[in-house]
Write an enzyme that holds these catalytic residues in place. Sequence first.
Site, PDB file in Angstrom:
ATOM      1  N   ASP A 241       0.861  -1.095   0.194  1.00 30.86           N
ATOM      2  CA  ASP A 241       0.129   0.169  -0.098  1.00 30.86           C
ATOM      3  C   ASP A 241       0.904   1.824   0.123  1.00 30.86           C
ATOM      4  OD1 ASP A 241      -2.277  -2.090   0.117  1.00 30.86           O
ATOM      5  OD2 ASP A 241      -2.597  -1.141   2.291  1.00 30.86           O
ATOM      6  N   ASP A 395     -13.150  -4.513  -1.135  1.00 29.18           N
ATOM      7  CA  ASP A 395     -12.937  -3.643  -0.305  1.00 29.18           C
ATOM      8  C   ASP A 395     -14.322  -3.781   0.949  1.00 29.18           C
ATOM      9  OD1 ASP A 395      -9.970  -2.350  -0.478  1.00 29.18           O
ATOM     10  OD2 ASP A 395     -11.504  -0.799  -1.447  1.00 29.18           O
TER      11      ASP A 395
HETATM   12  O1  1PR Z   1     -10.590   2.904  -5.143  1.00 31.14           O
HETATM   13  O2  1PR Z   1      -9.277   2.791  -7.401  1.00 31.14           O
HETATM   14  O3  1PR Z   1      -8.888   4.155  -5.854  1.00 31.14           O
HETATM   15  O4  1PR Z   1      -8.333   1.726  -5.178  1.00 31.14           O
HETATM   16  C1  1PR Z   1      -7.954   2.478  -4.236  1.00 31.14           C
HETATM   17  C2  1PR Z   1      -7.114   0.940  -4.137  1.00 31.14           C
HETATM   18  O5  1PR Z   1      -6.677   1.288  -2.367  1.00 31.14           O
HETATM   19  C3  1PR Z   1      -8.315  -0.090  -3.238  1.00 31.14           C
HETATM   20  O6  1PR Z   1      -7.495  -1.775  -3.786  1.00 31.14           O
HETATM   21  C4  1PR Z   1      -8.693  -0.250  -1.504  1.00 31.14           C
HETATM   22  O7  1PR Z   1      -7.787  -1.102  -1.310  1.00 31.14           O
HETATM   23  C5  1PR Z   1      -6.986   0.345  -1.462  1.00 31.14           C
HETATM   24  N1  1PR Z   1      -6.750   1.268  -0.055  1.00 31.14           N
HETATM   25  C6  1PR Z   1      -7.591   2.297   0.246  1.00 31.14           C
HETATM   26  N2  1PR Z   1      -7.669   2.830   1.390  1.00 31.14           N
HETATM   27  C7  1PR Z   1      -6.348   1.664   1.637  1.00 31.14           C
HETATM   28  C8  1PR Z   1      -6.417   1.836   3.165  1.00 31.14           C
HETATM   29  O8  1PR Z   1      -5.548   1.073   3.679  1.00 31.14           O
HETATM   30  N3  1PR Z   1      -6.500   2.859   4.064  1.00 31.14           N
HETATM   31  N4  1PR Z   1      -5.537  -0.151   1.601  1.00 31.14           N
HETATM   32  C9  1PR Z   1      -5.995   1.141   1.125  1.00 31.14           C
HETATM   33  C10 1PR Z   1      -5.887  -2.088   1.113  1.00 31.14           C
HETATM   34  C11 1PR Z   1      -5.733  -3.211   2.158  1.00 31.14           C
HETATM   35  C12 1PR Z   1      -5.090  -4.604   1.476  1.00 31.14           C
HETATM   36  C13 1PR Z   1      -4.340  -4.998   2.632  1.00 31.14           C
HETATM   37  C14 1PR Z   1      -4.315  -6.574   2.926  1.00 31.14           C
HETATM   38  C15 1PR Z   1      -3.561  -6.832   3.166  1.00 31.14           C
HETATM   39  N5  1PR Z   1      -5.621  -2.667   1.713  1.00 31.14           N
HETATM   40  O9  1PR Z   1      -4.313  -3.712   0.310  1.00 31.14           O
HETATM   41  O10 1PR Z   1      -2.408  -4.342   1.798  1.00 31.14           O
HETATM   42  O11 1PR Z   1      -5.996  -6.230   3.700  1.00 31.14           O
HETATM   43  O12 1PR Z   1      -3.394  -6.517   4.774  1.00 31.14           O
HETATM   44  P1  1PR Z   1      -2.492  -7.884   6.149  1.00 31.14           P
HETATM   45  O13 1PR Z   1      -1.253  -8.776   5.531  1.00 31.14           O
HETATM   46  O14 1PR Z   1      -1.534  -6.498   7.033  1.00 31.14           O
HETATM   47  O15 1PR Z   1      -3.360  -7.754   6.665  1.00 31.14           O
HETATM   48  P2  1PR Z   1      -9.223   2.810  -5.765  1.00 31.14           P
END
Ligand code: 1PR
Length: 541
Positions: A241, A395
């Site tokens: 991320d 999500d």
């Molecule tokens: O909506 O098309 O602009 O895409 C935004 C992207 O950014 C989406 O794929 C969304 O999942 C991601 N995103 C947005 N905000 C966050 C955040 O964390 N604040 N991250 C985010 C999503 C979740 C996973 C993470 C797993 C594994 N992150 O990608 O890597 O949950 O984590 P872990 O193994 O530590 O539990 P758009």
Amino acid sequence: MISLLDYGAGNVRSLRNAITRLGYEVRDVRAPEDILAAERLLFPGVGAFGAAMARLRDQGFVEPLLDYLRADRPFLGICIGLQCLFEGSDESPEVAGLGLIPGRVARFPSQALSVPHMGWNGVRVCRDAELFAGLTADRFYFVHSYCARPDAANADWLLAETDYGDAFVSAVQHGQVIAVQFHPEKSGPAGLAFLQRFLTGTVAVAPAFAPRILSAPEAAKTPHPPAPPTRLAKRVIACLDVRSNDAGDLVVTKGDQYDVREGGEVRNLGKPVELAARYYAEGADEITFLNITAFRDFPLRDQPMLEVLRRTSEQVFVPLTIGGGIRAFTDADGNSYSALDIADEYFRSGADKISIGSDAVYTVEQVRARGADGGSAIEQIAARYGNQAVVISVDPRRVYVSGPEATERPVIETAHPGPNGERFCWFQCTVSGGREGRDVDAVELARTCEALGAGEILLNSIDRDGSGSGFDLELVAAVRAAVRIPVIASSGAGIPEHFVEVFTATGADAALAAGIFHRREVPIADVKTALAEADIPVRIV
Ligand code: 1PR
């Protein structure tokens, strides 16, 4: 000098990068005469069969290419570059192929298997071939929905086959003309070794070989036991991320239930390119970058992210996915960009797949209200780059209810009751990085996006994100059962056994983790070892 038959249908940056990395210069074929002038010719077919053949025809490449091939000059076709050698494909039934190899290419049956066939599979080499010497125990990266089957008509060409359901043709060779269904440029060290053999020209013309297809009585007499079936590996994906921290530096961060701040600061877990290179070396099967604040910033202005992609693709030879901000956008000067424009830029910078988050949820709402009209980002990007290039990042968050009658959304009965003892829940999709819940559930989202042409589902869980408590097995099982495209389980991995559990319990095709890898709590190799010990097929580097 290596000549690349890049006819402009899609991203071949990774192949260029791989060739450059191996120390060779690449020259583009721009005119028909460049084909006959080539010393070694690479044809990385991209996109659909019909589009690839149409472009070859439009540019006047078909005749010189056939002359080149019939003269038995050094050639390597990749993916569609193999399929085009056949007479035709069910993907584009009205279009003729080059017709060098007898037979047609057909779609994988999707009743029992995820289609596309996506990921790392083995090859069963059918005759002595230097090309695969020392590499037969390795896996290579495949991504395709159509394949040719080995049969008596193509037995002269067959070099290797691979099992996915039934056996399909994964490599052909006739003299110096070679083609493979997998992507050597995305197949890590084994793929680079394979590519290098072709580039150095050390591949001897295949010796005379015994026909592989034996009649039943002959087969019964053959002293060699049949080679074991190949198995598609379950993929282990490292996710980064990425966002700017308060000092303006692009950093890899990590949230707990999507909250990436600690003590008011954005968590900084490292530099994107360095971390991606580390995970490649440690055996990650894919790398995913999520540009997590792109929903509010215009990604094409976010040059550092594109630079991250460019630099990563020069040193990481497994598939790269990038997500964040893929949607139509109008900038402050009134210039409009389509989601496809943004995806184009990501592909040009080295992405193999793009992932769409928020925009997919809005698209499903629109399709529900008005039906599909071909204008969604999913449809447009899939049409240009192929379904396999479009990942949907979901999500979801659990919404607990007292019973099925309490909501119009489909519920599951859960083994993990809600805060008030609720035994039912549905999985509500969110947008803008989990900030806003919408009236769409994860199963509907996955189904609709599959129908629109998405090739894969990246299934996060806000409830489990960063928790280390294991994947949400109920969520993964519900989505896995609803679609035929591959599903990546994400969020909550804490120990290697969580990967074993998710693959065993849900049939997920891949599992993704972030925090445990960034904090070096669990090496990727330990995950692979645990999977191998549980007899789950994995790629060991
Ligand atoms: O909506 O098309 O602009 O895409 C935004 C992207 O950014 C989406 O794929 C969304 O999942 C991601 N995103 C947005 N905000 C966050 C955040 O964390 N604040 N991250 C985010 C999503 C979740 C996973 C993470 C797993 C594994 N992150 O990608 O890597 O949950 O984590 P872990 O193994 O530590 O539990 P758009």
